[in-house]
Design a protein around this motif. Structure first.
Motif, mmCIF file in Angstrom:
data_model
loop_
_atom_site.group_PDB
_atom_site.id
_atom_site.type_symbol
_atom_site.label_atom_id
_atom_site.label_comp_id
_atom_site.label_asym_id
_atom_site.label_seq_id
_atom_site.Cartn_x
_atom_site.Cartn_y
_atom_site.Cartn_z
ATOM 1 N N UNK A 193 -11.479 -13.418 -9.682
ATOM 2 C CA UNK A 193 -11.576 -12.276 -9.032
ATOM 3 C C UNK A 193 -11.756 -12.874 -7.266
ATOM 4 N N UNK A 194 -10.571 -12.512 -6.592
ATOM 5 C CA UNK A 194 -10.978 -11.860 -5.510
ATOM 6 C C UNK A 194 -10.312 -10.828 -5.218
ATOM 7 N N UNK A 195 -11.705 -10.402 -4.152
ATOM 8 C CA UNK A 195 -12.354 -9.281 -3.717
ATOM 9 C C UNK A 195 -10.921 -9.307 -2.595
ATOM 10 N N UNK A 196 -11.274 -7.305 -2.761
ATOM 11 C CA UNK A 196 -10.579 -7.176 -1.216
ATOM 12 C C UNK A 196 -10.589 -5.247 -1.064
ATOM 13 N N UNK A 197 -11.490 -5.257 0.214
ATOM 14 C CA UNK A 197 -10.990 -3.480 0.171
ATOM 15 C C UNK A 197 -10.755 -3.479 1.653
ATOM 16 N N UNK A 198 -10.284 -2.130 1.492
ATOM 17 C CA UNK A 198 -9.111 -1.641 2.598
ATOM 18 C C UNK A 198 -10.411 -0.683 3.368
ATOM 19 N N UNK A 199 -9.686 -0.117 4.814
ATOM 20 C CA UNK A 199 -9.994 1.219 5.034
ATOM 21 C C UNK A 199 -8.876 1.503 6.321
ATOM 22 N N UNK A 200 -8.034 2.328 5.595
ATOM 23 C CA UNK A 200 -6.619 2.579 5.607
ATOM 24 C C UNK A 200 -6.376 4.347 5.722
ATOM 25 N N UNK A 201 -5.936 5.189 6.742
ATOM 26 C CA UNK A 201 -5.976 6.311 6.238
ATOM 27 C C UNK A 201 -4.523 6.737 5.168
ATOM 28 N N UNK A 202 -5.223 7.926 5.212
ATOM 29 C CA UNK A 202 -3.672 8.026 3.467
ATOM 30 C C UNK A 202 -4.040 7.307 2.342
ATOM 31 N N UNK A 203 -2.762 7.114 1.320
ATOM 32 C CA UNK A 203 -2.751 6.177 0.122
ATOM 33 C C UNK A 203 -2.194 5.364 0.984
ATOM 34 N N UNK A 204 -2.577 3.970 1.116
ATOM 35 C CA UNK A 204 -1.329 3.268 1.435
ATOM 36 C C UNK A 204 -1.150 2.264 0.325
ATOM 37 N N UNK A 205 -0.362 1.672 0.616
ATOM 38 C CA UNK A 205 0.079 0.437 0.030
ATOM 39 C C UNK A 205 -0.271 -0.528 -0.113
ATOM 40 N N UNK A 206 -0.851 -1.112 -0.986
ATOM 41 C CA UNK A 206 -1.268 -2.496 -1.161
ATOM 42 C C UNK A 206 -0.619 -3.545 -1.380
ATOM 43 N N UNK A 207 -0.809 -5.044 -1.330
ATOM 44 C CA UNK A 207 -0.466 -5.793 -1.590
ATOM 45 C C UNK A 207 -0.771 -7.713 -1.651
#
Lengths: 114, 115
Positions: free
Chosen positions: B20-34
């Protein structure tokens, strides 16, 4: 498709010299991006074009850097004069549209300024 | 301001074990994630993306990622690691309508698979 093509792959130059990096985006893509990668700063967006027009160049570090896209299939990133702190990997990337579509990267131009 | 966090600089996993490689985000709305992968001396290669729909996204080389809106996470996973998976992995988030400056990359996580 050949993907995003960058040249040169490796360049070693002396401080003060002009450096020109070249990019051919994927055919049909209308957005082009120049990124710089270093150990200290990670991946930085320098500039991007949409339909050959520069949209945002706020990431360009200083006036020594300039980028052009004279047509849909070619772009250049120029550094004049070059400095040792410009040593980095420069990536060109392209996508079909900006919002939501995948950005595809070239193999990079590895620049060393001595 | 939007941001993408990859809390681990390096992840070590034994070959054959799940990763598992972890990622968290702080982006407004419904982001696209890559997720992208970078092998030594190579460019970034696209692995997978989440736009909408099923929270579990399958990608290249047997990788998958799980979108969790409540935790604002998009962790990369693989059931059985291979030594050849050793590389630098980048998570990225794109705010719809944000233009290219809406595409934010994490700092990357070095994944090391030990034989």
């Amino acid at each position: 498709d050949a993907g995003v093509i960058q040249s040169p792959r490796h360049e070693v130059t002396e401080m003060g010299q002009e450096v020109t990096l070249r990019c051919k985006p994927i055919s049909g893509h209308n957005s082009l991006f120049w990124y710089r990668q270093t150990m200290m700063r990670g991946l930085e967006l320098l500039i991007y074009f949409n339909n050959n027009v520069p949209i945002d160049d706020s990431g360009m570090p200083e006036d020594r850097f300039s980028a052009k896209m004279p047509n849909a299939s070619f772009s250049t990133l120029k550094i004049q004069p070059s400095e040792p702190r410009d040593s980095a990997v420069y990536f060109c990337a392209s996508s079909l549209v900006i919002s939501g579509n995948t950005i595809y990267f070239g193999e990079g131009s590895w620049l060393t300024v001595v | 301001a939007q941001s993408v966090a990859q809390p681990e600089d390096q992840v070590n996993v034994a070959e054959g074990n799940p990763l598992t490689v972890k990622c968290t985000y702080s982006v407004s709305g419904n982001p696209y994630l890559f997720w992208y992968v970078q092998y030594p001396n190579r460019g970034l290669q696209f692995l997978l993306k989440y736009i909408t729909g099923d929270n579990l996204v399958k990608g290249s080389y047997g990788f998958e990622a799980e979108f969790n809106k409540s935790q604002t996470s998009f962790h990369l996973k693989k059931p059985s690691a291979l030594v050849s998976d050793s590389a630098l992995y980048f998570c990225a988030a794109h705010r719809p309508g944000g233009g290219a400056d809406g595409l934010t990359f994490g700092k990357g996580t070095h994944l090391i698979i030990q034989p």
